[in-house]
Design a protein around this motif. Structure first.
Motif, mmCIF file in Angstrom:
data_model
loop_
_atom_site.group_PDB
_atom_site.id
_atom_site.type_symbol
_atom_site.label_atom_id
_atom_site.label_comp_id
_atom_site.label_asym_id
_atom_site.label_seq_id
_atom_site.Cartn_x
_atom_site.Cartn_y
_atom_site.Cartn_z
ATOM 1 N N ALA A 1 0.826 -1.209 0.000
ATOM 2 C CA ALA A 1 0.000 0.000 0.000
ATOM 3 C C ALA A 1 0.861 1.261 0.000
ATOM 4 O O ALA A 1 0.524 2.254 -0.661
ATOM 5 C CB ALA A 1 -0.934 -0.007 1.212
ATOM 6 N N ALA A 2 1.970 1.245 0.738
ATOM 7 C CA ALA A 2 2.868 2.401 0.749
ATOM 8 C C ALA A 2 3.484 2.637 -0.629
ATOM 9 O O ALA A 2 3.590 3.791 -1.093
ATOM 10 C CB ALA A 2 3.962 2.207 1.793
ATOM 11 N N ILE A 3 3.887 1.573 -1.309
ATOM 12 C CA ILE A 3 4.454 1.708 -2.657
ATOM 13 C C ILE A 3 3.408 2.252 -3.617
ATOM 14 O O ILE A 3 3.688 3.124 -4.457
ATOM 15 C CB ILE A 3 5.008 0.357 -3.140
ATOM 16 C CG1 ILE A 3 6.181 -0.080 -2.256
ATOM 17 C CG2 ILE A 3 5.442 0.441 -4.595
ATOM 18 C CD1 ILE A 3 6.713 -1.456 -2.576
ATOM 19 N N ILE A 4 2.180 1.761 -3.506
ATOM 20 C CA ILE A 4 1.102 2.248 -4.367
ATOM 21 C C ILE A 4 0.857 3.737 -4.125
ATOM 22 O O ILE A 4 0.710 4.522 -5.076
ATOM 23 C CB ILE A 4 -0.191 1.439 -4.113
ATOM 24 C CG1 ILE A 4 -0.009 0.004 -4.615
ATOM 25 C CG2 ILE A 4 -1.388 2.096 -4.793
ATOM 26 C CD1 ILE A 4 -1.146 -0.918 -4.253
ATOM 27 N N SER A 5 0.833 4.150 -2.867
ATOM 28 C CA SER A 5 0.600 5.567 -2.559
ATOM 29 C C SER A 5 1.720 6.440 -3.108
ATOM 30 O O SER A 5 1.470 7.538 -3.632
ATOM 31 C CB SER A 5 0.471 5.757 -1.051
ATOM 32 O OG SER A 5 -0.687 5.135 -0.541
ATOM 33 N N ILE A 6 2.959 5.980 -2.998
ATOM 34 C CA ILE A 6 4.089 6.757 -3.508
ATOM 35 C C ILE A 6 4.004 6.906 -5.028
ATOM 36 O O ILE A 6 4.178 8.002 -5.573
ATOM 37 C CB ILE A 6 5.416 6.097 -3.094
ATOM 38 C CG1 ILE A 6 5.605 6.191 -1.570
ATOM 39 C CG2 ILE A 6 6.589 6.759 -3.811
ATOM 40 C CD1 ILE A 6 6.802 5.424 -1.056
ATOM 41 N N LEU A 7 3.721 5.813 -5.733
ATOM 42 C CA LEU A 7 3.644 5.878 -7.194
ATOM 43 C C LEU A 7 2.476 6.735 -7.658
ATOM 44 O O LEU A 7 2.614 7.544 -8.589
ATOM 45 C CB LEU A 7 3.527 4.450 -7.760
ATOM 46 C CG LEU A 7 4.754 3.554 -7.576
ATOM 47 C CD1 LEU A 7 4.494 2.167 -8.144
ATOM 48 C CD2 LEU A 7 5.977 4.167 -8.240
ATOM 49 N N VAL A 8 1.314 6.571 -7.015
ATOM 50 C CA VAL A 8 0.156 7.384 -7.394
ATOM 51 C C VAL A 8 0.430 8.858 -7.132
ATOM 52 O O VAL A 8 0.072 9.731 -7.935
ATOM 53 C CB VAL A 8 -1.098 6.906 -6.629
ATOM 54 C CG1 VAL A 8 -2.241 7.901 -6.790
ATOM 55 C CG2 VAL A 8 -1.540 5.541 -7.122
ATOM 56 N N THR A 9 1.100 9.160 -6.023
ATOM 57 C CA THR A 9 1.410 10.560 -5.709
ATOM 58 C C THR A 9 2.370 11.149 -6.727
ATOM 59 O O THR A 9 2.174 12.282 -7.198
ATOM 60 C CB THR A 9 2.012 10.649 -4.299
ATOM 61 O OG1 THR A 9 1.059 10.153 -3.344
ATOM 62 C CG2 THR A 9 2.352 12.083 -3.953
ATOM 63 N N LEU A 10 3.412 10.416 -7.091
ATOM 64 C CA LEU A 10 4.388 10.930 -8.062
ATOM 65 C C LEU A 10 3.764 11.129 -9.437
ATOM 66 O O LEU A 10 3.871 12.208 -10.034
ATOM 67 C CB LEU A 10 5.581 9.977 -8.147
ATOM 68 C CG LEU A 10 6.474 9.877 -6.909
ATOM 69 C CD1 LEU A 10 7.559 8.837 -7.121
ATOM 70 C CD2 LEU A 10 7.097 11.233 -6.579
ATOM 71 N N VAL A 11 3.095 10.091 -9.939
ATOM 72 C CA VAL A 11 2.508 10.182 -11.282
ATOM 73 C C VAL A 11 1.391 11.224 -11.304
ATOM 74 O O VAL A 11 1.291 12.040 -12.234
ATOM 75 C CB VAL A 11 1.992 8.800 -11.731
ATOM 76 C CG1 VAL A 11 1.284 8.913 -13.080
ATOM 77 C CG2 VAL A 11 3.142 7.808 -11.830
ATOM 78 N N GLY A 12 0.521 11.194 -10.293
ATOM 79 C CA GLY A 12 -0.587 12.141 -10.259
ATOM 80 C C GLY A 12 -0.123 13.577 -10.137
ATOM 81 O O GLY A 12 -0.667 14.472 -10.799
ATOM 82 N N THR A 13 0.888 13.830 -9.317
ATOM 83 C CA THR A 13 1.391 15.198 -9.167
ATOM 84 C C THR A 13 2.012 15.702 -10.456
ATOM 85 O O THR A 13 1.779 16.860 -10.856
ATOM 86 C CB THR A 13 2.414 15.253 -8.023
ATOM 87 O OG1 THR A 13 1.801 14.794 -6.810
ATOM 88 C CG2 THR A 13 2.919 16.667 -7.819
ATOM 89 N N LEU A 14 2.795 14.879 -11.134
ATOM 90 C CA LEU A 14 3.388 15.286 -12.406
ATOM 91 C C LEU A 14 2.305 15.580 -13.450
ATOM 92 O O LEU A 14 2.373 16.587 -14.169
ATOM 93 C CB LEU A 14 4.332 14.196 -12.913
ATOM 94 C CG LEU A 14 5.639 14.015 -12.144
ATOM 95 C CD1 LEU A 14 6.420 12.825 -12.685
ATOM 96 C CD2 LEU A 14 6.483 15.276 -12.201
ATOM 97 N N PHE A 15 1.301 14.721 -13.524
ATOM 98 C CA PHE A 15 0.222 14.931 -14.496
ATOM 99 C C PHE A 15 -0.566 16.193 -14.167
ATOM 100 O O PHE A 15 -0.856 17.018 -15.053
ATOM 101 C CB PHE A 15 -0.696 13.712 -14.516
ATOM 102 C CG PHE A 15 -1.883 13.863 -15.425
ATOM 103 C CD1 PHE A 15 -1.741 13.732 -16.801
ATOM 104 C CD2 PHE A 15 -3.139 14.149 -14.915
ATOM 105 C CE1 PHE A 15 -2.832 13.875 -17.650
ATOM 106 C CE2 PHE A 15 -4.232 14.294 -15.744
ATOM 107 C CZ PHE A 15 -4.078 14.159 -17.123
ATOM 108 N N SER A 16 -0.921 16.367 -12.912
ATOM 109 C CA SER A 16 -1.704 17.541 -12.515
ATOM 110 C C SER A 16 -0.933 18.829 -12.737
ATOM 111 O O SER A 16 -1.492 19.835 -13.203
ATOM 112 C CB SER A 16 -2.125 17.414 -11.044
ATOM 113 O OG SER A 16 -2.955 16.292 -10.845
ATOM 114 N N MET A 17 0.357 18.827 -12.403
ATOM 115 C CA MET A 17 1.154 20.036 -12.596
ATOM 116 C C MET A 17 1.315 20.362 -14.080
ATOM 117 O O MET A 17 1.254 21.541 -14.479
ATOM 118 C CB MET A 17 2.520 19.869 -11.948
ATOM 119 C CG MET A 17 2.499 19.983 -10.432
ATOM 120 S SD MET A 17 1.890 21.587 -9.864
ATOM 121 C CE MET A 17 3.109 22.690 -10.565
ATOM 122 N N ALA A 18 1.512 19.344 -14.909
ATOM 123 C CA ALA A 18 1.670 19.594 -16.344
ATOM 124 C C ALA A 18 0.401 20.218 -16.929
ATOM 125 O O ALA A 18 0.465 21.230 -17.648
ATOM 126 C CB ALA A 18 2.003 18.289 -17.068
#
Length: 311
Positions: free
Chosen positions: A94-111
């Motif tokens: 679950a921690a790995i999933i949260s980290i990956l979702v946070t990284l990918v989602g933040t990059l997509f949202s910022m772009a």
């Protein structure tokens, strides 16, 4: 004739108070004491619960049983709860999933947010006024939960990690703050870059974004904290327990009193305390935000206030 040498003006220390305006009276001793008491009480009100959570997560089962629950005074420190959580299993996944979702989602949202805000900040862009009005309307009117769920289901995003990113990928408030900051950048810089042959993407990458580091850091933190703390989308769109992020696992621990897979045997045999596991998961969920926030704190005033005022 004696020459007068100007002494260099020394910069104030970081702990010193900022210079007071001439028209403002100096504070009284009672006022300073009152402010100190209020700030001390506020700090204790914030830090004391965190202290209890951290100390309980580092306590043994015997110490927790003697305290009758939450531990305020540590009596020996043990990292067995964290060792068990990070040794593999549901919490680690679950921690790995949260980290990956946070990284990918933040990059997509910022772009998307940066591109949208830059387009809306240029008065000559195609349809920017109508697009801006449409975005503003979504801040006050929304379709609701059921239409949103039906849309996600029709796009076959259920039981997909995209369901944790796309439905909440864009914040209109963040776009407006970025737009206000971009509008404050000197138009002469952009015009000179156009004369030199630079296109919109090059101007955005080489001029606008380097001058907007403060607001970009703040908005990035907003998006990252939002993705890291999100739990509702996962509970709504995910049915597979193996795909749940860390926040949903923490809810299962705290509310439903369910032990993570692989730890229930250790709890039954008395090696671990279920309360220590709960507190350890809370610490893991709070740690990234607590670590990153101080580094972005210095940008809050410049990033948020400047973008809001000039918008």
């Amino acid at each position: 004739m004696t020459a007068v040498i100007d002494k260099p003006v020394s910069k104030p220390r970081w702990w010193a108070a900022p210079p007071r305006p001439a028209w403002e009276e100096p504070p009284s001793k009672a006022g300073l004491a009152g402010k100190g008491l209020v700030l001390t009480f506020a700090c204790l009100a914030v830090l004391f619960p965190l202290w209890i959570v951290v100390v309980t997560s580092l306590s043994s089962r015997k110490t927790i049983d003697e305290a009758g629950g939450l531990v305020m005074v540590p009596k020996g420190i043990t990292f067995i709860a964290y060792q068990e959580l990070l040794s593999g299993g549901q919490v680690t996944r679950a921690a790995i999933i949260s980290i990956l979702v946070t990284l990918v989602g933040t990059l997509f949202s910022m772009a998307v947010s940066v591109l949208c805000a830059y387009g809306l900040s240029r008065s000559g862009s195609l349809g920017h006024r109508w697009i801006l009005m449409t975005l503003l309307a979504t801040m006050f009117f929304s379709a609701g939960l059921i239409p949103t769920y039906l849309l996600v289901q029709s796009l076959s995003l259920t039981d997909s990690y995209l369901a944790l990113i796309l439905p909440s990928a864009i914040s209109v408030f963040n776009i407006l703050v970025l737009r206000g900051f971009f509008m404050g950048i000197s138009q002469e810089l952009i015009d000179s870059a156009r004369i030199d042959g630079a296109g919109d993407f090059r101007i955005l990458w080489r001029i606008v974004m380097p001058l907007s580091r403060a607001v970009l850091a703040v908005i990035t933190l907003f998006y990252a904290v939002g993705y890291w703390s999100a739990w509702f989308n996962a509970s709504l769109y995910l049915n597979d327990q193996d795909m749940m992020p860390l926040q949903n696992v923490m809810i299962q621990l705290v509310q439903r009193q369910e032990a993570p897979v692989g730890l229930s045997q250790a709890i039954r045999t008395g090696q671990l305390s279920g309360l220590a596991i709960q507190m350890a998961v809370m610490v893991m969920a709070l740690l990234p935000v607590a670590v990153l926030s101080p580094f972005v704190q210095k940008h809050f005033k410049k990033g948020m206030l400047t973008g809001a005022v000039k918008g």
